[in-house]
Design a protein around this motif. Structure first.
Motif, PDB file in Angstrom:
ATOM      1  N   ALA A 136      14.928 -23.875  32.365  1.00  0.00           N
ATOM      2  CA  ALA A 136      13.653 -23.176  32.522  1.00  0.00           C
ATOM      3  C   ALA A 136      13.865 -21.684  32.766  1.00  0.00           C
ATOM      4  O   ALA A 136      13.114 -20.860  32.246  1.00  0.00           O
ATOM      5  N   LEU A 137      14.873 -21.339  33.534  1.00  0.00           N
ATOM      6  CA  LEU A 137      15.135 -19.924  33.816  1.00  0.00           C
ATOM      7  C   LEU A 137      15.466 -19.132  32.559  1.00  0.00           C
ATOM      8  O   LEU A 137      15.062 -17.981  32.421  1.00  0.00           O
ATOM      9  N   TYR A 138      16.198 -19.755  31.655  1.00  0.00           N
ATOM     10  CA  TYR A 138      16.710 -19.018  30.502  1.00  0.00           C
ATOM     11  C   TYR A 138      15.981 -19.308  29.199  1.00  0.00           C
ATOM     12  O   TYR A 138      16.209 -18.611  28.208  1.00  0.00           O
ATOM     13  N   ALA A 139      15.124 -20.285  29.181  1.00  0.00           N
ATOM     14  CA  ALA A 139      14.443 -20.664  27.941  1.00  0.00           C
ATOM     15  C   ALA A 139      13.054 -20.044  27.874  1.00  0.00           C
ATOM     16  O   ALA A 139      12.378 -19.895  28.886  1.00  0.00           O
ATOM     17  N   ASP A 140      12.658 -19.700  26.670  1.00  0.00           N
ATOM     18  CA  ASP A 140      11.287 -19.285  26.417  1.00  0.00           C
ATOM     19  C   ASP A 140      10.601 -20.295  25.505  1.00  0.00           C
ATOM     20  O   ASP A 140       9.392 -20.273  25.358  1.00  0.00           O
ATOM     21  N   ASP A 141      11.401 -21.162  24.903  1.00  0.00           N
ATOM     22  CA  ASP A 141      10.895 -22.185  23.996  1.00  0.00           C
ATOM     23  C   ASP A 141      10.946 -23.531  24.719  1.00  0.00           C
ATOM     24  O   ASP A 141      12.015 -23.952  25.180  1.00  0.00           O
TER      25      ASP A 141
END
Length: 98
Positions: free
Chosen positions: A50-55
């Protein structure tokens, strides 16, 4: 010794924990009053994604993998994508203030 998270990330971590238990809940423990720590083992990986994903797809794929490979439950890809989107919406709210 655990890592100390900044307040906004700690809030997201706690929110993801709530989402996994109350909304994702592939084995139905929350509806039966099951243990609140049922999905703790998956929480760090979901949080990291969640911290690193935008998708939401990346998070959803992990949730589906857990459901099928770890729990032996039939996949619910649409549900997992909905949960992943909910997690990213929480990230936007708690970390980005949007």
């Amino acid at each position: 010794m655990g890592i100390k998270l900044p307040p906004d990330q700690l809030a997201l971590y706690k929110r993801i924990d709530e989402i996994l238990y109350h909304d994702w809940d592939p084995i139905g423990v929350s509806g039966l009053g099951g243990p609140a720590d049922e999905y703790y083992g998956y929480l760090p990986q979901v949080f990291k994604r969640a911290l690193y994903a935008d998708d939401p797809q990346e998070i959803a794929e992990y949730l589906t993998w857990v459901t099928v490979e770890r729990m032996g439950v039939s996949p619910a890809k649409e549900h997992d994508l909905k949960i992943a989107s909910q997690i990213l919406a929480s990230k936007r709210e708690l970390i980005h203030g949007k």
